[in-house]
Design a protein around this motif. Structure first.
Motif, PDB file in Angstrom:
ATOM      1  N   ASP A   1      58.719   1.805  35.323  1.00  0.00           N
ATOM      2  CA  ASP A   1      60.090   1.250  35.392  1.00  0.00           C
ATOM      3  C   ASP A   1      60.129   0.482  34.262  1.00  0.00           C
ATOM      4  O   ASP A   1      61.349   0.335  33.506  1.00  0.00           O
ATOM      5  CB  ASP A   1      60.484   0.684  36.500  1.00  0.00           C
ATOM      6  CG  ASP A   1      60.765   1.829  37.720  1.00  0.00           C
ATOM      7  OD1 ASP A   1      60.664   2.992  37.330  1.00  0.00           O
ATOM      8  OD2 ASP A   1      60.786   1.316  38.884  1.00  0.00           O
TER       9      ASP A   1
ATOM     10  N   GLU B   1      59.110   0.481  31.052  1.00  0.00           N
ATOM     11  CA  GLU B   1      59.397   1.338  30.045  1.00  0.00           C
ATOM     12  C   GLU B   1      61.156   1.119  29.682  1.00  0.00           C
ATOM     13  O   GLU B   1      61.377   1.240  28.557  1.00  0.00           O
ATOM     14  CB  GLU B   1      58.950   2.675  30.098  1.00  0.00           C
ATOM     15  CG  GLU B   1      58.893   3.527  28.655  1.00  0.00           C
ATOM     16  CD  GLU B   1      58.701   4.842  28.675  1.00  0.00           C
ATOM     17  OE1 GLU B   1      58.773   5.500  27.690  1.00  0.00           O
ATOM     18  OE2 GLU B   1      57.953   5.275  29.851  1.00  0.00           O
ATOM     19  N   LYS B   2      61.827   1.337  30.549  1.00  0.00           N
ATOM     20  CA  LYS B   2      63.282   1.146  30.712  1.00  0.00           C
ATOM     21  C   LYS B   2      64.000  -0.203  30.548  1.00  0.00           C
ATOM     22  O   LYS B   2      64.966   0.011  30.123  1.00  0.00           O
ATOM     23  CB  LYS B   2      63.647   2.135  31.938  1.00  0.00           C
ATOM     24  CG  LYS B   2      63.257   3.345  32.142  1.00  0.00           C
ATOM     25  CD  LYS B   2      63.503   3.738  33.458  1.00  0.00           C
ATOM     26  CE  LYS B   2      62.815   5.043  33.790  1.00  0.00           C
ATOM     27  NZ  LYS B   2      63.210   5.623  35.032  1.00  0.00           N
TER      28      LYS B   2
END
Length: 651
Positions: free
Chosen positions: A605, A607-608
């Motif tokens: 998560d 990465e976002k």
């Protein structure tokens, strides 16, 4: 009272500005996807040093878990291939996954395709951000950009270096190729190279470097010394070297003399370069003459003699035989030596010693057979102002040289430490967290007075037992680094360890008798329990576990053994938060930490998320476990991240 507040600098460095310029240029290029099979290392990538295998494997594990979080910078190559100019370690990790069949050749990788000029700049800036580039790598990048017509100022603006720095490194391009190769192998320093560039004559550069190395085996070869050899081309005619060459030979070779009217006794000087050239020629003539007369297999000549160590030991073997006496000769020599001891005058002693020397010469000469001479050589040099002849020198075979080099390489490797994952942690973060860890160990040891006093006794015994005792009063000293530790530790003066240490300090201070600082005898009547508590506190405050970094290698923590012996765990004293830890990491490092703690979904998560949000997420996820980075705990401590339990394995 003077204002002790300091104002933080807000001026951004030139290199930071260059990074921003490159970033702006890259932001205008869209991200595309390419299969990993189409990506190869770019010939424009300036990095020449290899990545540590552990570092590659660690990044590969992160990529397998959360994917490639940052795009690679590539440029087009023939045959539908793309050269990776920035992202070499990610490419190495992807290739590792490919070789271990963890991913398919079609695995899609985010990339930005840039022109070659931008690829060189991206490669240099990325490599320099991660680790100081080797000067040879910088030079290669600068030369590439200079070959495209860019001035030193333009190169400096593009890459964030002062134009003077670019100019200095580009000047190294005038070095002899052999010296540039030595620079890449760290056999010569940048400063030494800069001194040699004072002449553009490659032959002169090599001559000065080679001669200086031979003549200063045991000393540090400074750049100033090389500079003097380049600049100082004069040699006094009174010098033994010039006297050996001879003024007649020097003048016949076209040399000229000059007189220094300001020197002592109006000394006369000759050209050093010509004199040394004539010296080399005369030595070679002497060597050839001895070879012809005595029949040696070969001959060589240089300024310094063959040594039995260093590079000479790889190429040559000094084999002049020891005297082999007959039984009668040995008995006669013993008799003569007794007579030397009993001799009444120096003349008698010299006459007897000459007879011993003659017998030694004959005992050696018997072994110097025609076969021996035919397989050995003679070496002629100039040492201490005299001709030096070394006979019976054996040239090693290529097989011998290779065997010696292999053995030497193995010996060097046995002392060389491979890079470790902690080396990828930034030095500021390493200092912060090892300071935090040190305070925690101090607080934990303070609560174990028996162990603290034992630790103090052990330390003192190292300086006492086995050494000579003196009549001086006790000179034990300890260093308490609380100021720097509290300044560097992320929790500062609000951390649990710091508060515990200061509370105990305040308690003990209240127990000290009046006037104790000026009267040591006040401590003689203190209760044993109080003395032990004072010793324990002081011993704990002397613990120093702050780690440093030199030449890219991180010093090993000195706390591990103590932590294991006292059942220490950092999470008893420190809780990682977004402010004191995760916010100091990159997004990639935050994801790696979550993966290490077994929180793979949270790692993906991140990465976002923006970095601040990723740090906050990590703080929440880690709140209920006992996770600590492996570089902040002793090797025999494993953490069960599912609850608040810790397992300590037997060392």
């Amino acid at each position: 009272m003077a204002d002790t507040n300091t104002t933080k600098k807000t001026t951004r460095s030139k290199k930071s500005t260059a990074n921003d310029a490159l970033k702006a240029a890259l932001e205008s290029i869209p991200v595309g996807m390419q299969p990993v099979s189409a990506l190869i290392r770019s010939p424009l990538n300036v990095r020449t040093t290899a990545y540590a295998q552990k570092s590659i494997e660690g990044l590969a594990a992160t990529i397998l878990s959360v994917g490639v979080l940052q795009n690679l910078v590539v440029h087009a190559l023939p045959d539908d291939l793309y050269g990776v100019a920035a992202g070499g370690r990610r490419l190495a990790a992807l290739n590792h996954l490919l070789e271990t069949n963890a991913i398919e050749p079609s695995y899609a990788v985010p990339v930005k395709v840039v022109p070659e000029e931008l690829a060189v700049a991206a490669s240099m800036i990325e490599n320099d951000m991660r680790v100081d580039m080797h000067p040879a790598e910088q030079l290669a990048g600068f030369r590439t950009l200079a070959g495209e017509g860019k001035t030193p100022a333009q190169i400096g603006d593009l890459l964030g270096y002062p134009a003077r720095h670019v100019n200095r490194l580009l000047k190294l391009a005038t070095l002899a190729p052999a010296l540039l190769e030595a620079l890449a192998k760290d056999e010569i320093s940048v400063e030494q190279c800069q001194a040699l560039t004072l002449t553009d004559d490659h032959e002169r550069q090599l001559q000065v470097w080679t001669t200086a190395k031979q003549g200063m085996f045991h000393s540090t070869l400074s750049a100033d010394y090389l500079k003097r050899q380049i600049i100082n081309n004069d040699i006094a005619v009174s010098d033994p070297v010039f006297r050996f060459v001879g003024q007649e030979a020097y003048l016949a070779a076209g040399g000229s003399l000059k007189q220094d009217l300001f020197s002592a006794e109006d000394e006369i000087f000759a050209d050093r370069l010509l004199t040394e050239k004539l010296l080399q020629e005369k030595l070679q003539d002497e060597a050839q003459h001895i070879q012809d007369i005595e029949g040696w297999a070969w001959s060589e000549a240089r300024l310094s003699p063959v040594r039995h160590y260093g590079d000479d030991a790889k190429k040559y073997q000094l084999c002049w035989p020891e005297p082999a006496y007959t039984i009668d000769e040995r008995a006669k020599i013993n008799e003569l030596q007794d007579m030397v001891e009993a001799s009444a005058t120096y003349d008698d002693e010299n006459e007897l010693q000459q007879r011993i020397d003659d017998m030694e010469y004959k005992a050696i000469a018997r072994q110097v057979t025609p076969e021996y001479v035919a397989s050995h050589g003679v070496f002629v040099s100039f040492e201490d102002g005299e001709l030096n002849v070394q006979r019976g020198v054996l040239l090693r075979t290529e097989e011998d040289i290779q065997a010696i080099e292999v053995a030497e390489a193995a010996r060097v490797m046995s002392y060389r430490r491979e890079p470790e994952p902690v080396d990828d942690i930034s030095l500021p973060l390493l200092t912060k967290m090892s300071s935090e860890r040190t305070l925690a160990v101090q607080a934990a040891l303070m609560q174990q007075p028996g162990n603290a006093v034992a630790m103090l006794a052990w330390t003192l015994c190292q300086d006492v037992f086995g050494r000579q005792e003196y009549n001086n009063p006790m000179t034990v000293r300890l260093t308490c680094n609380h100021h720097s530790l509290s300044q560097n530790a992320p929790t500062g003066t609000q951390g649990k360890a710091w508060l515990a240490l200061m509370a105990e300090k305040e308690r003990l201070a209240g127990e000290l008798p009046t006037g104790w600082q000026s009267d040591m005898t006040t401590f003689f009547t203190l209760p044993g329990e109080l003395v032990t508590a004072l010793l324990a506190f002081c011993a704990a405050c002397a613990i120093d576990g702050v780690q440093t970094r030199e030449s890219g290698h991180t010093s090993r923590s000195r706390l591990s053994t103590l932590e294991s012996a006292t059942g220490f765990h950092l999470r008893d004293w420190w809780q990682p938060t977004g402010e004191n830890f995760f916010g100091l990491l990159t997004k990639t490092q935050i994801a790696a930490a979550l993966t290490d703690a077994g929180l793979n979904d949270a790692a993906r998560d991140t990465e976002k998320l923006k970095r601040a949000d990723a740090a906050a997420r990590a703080e929440r996820e880690m709140a209920d476990n006992r996770w600590v980075p492996d570089w902040l705990r002793s090797p025999d401590v494993t953490t069960d991240t599912s609850d608040n339990t810790t397992t300590q394995q037997a060392a």
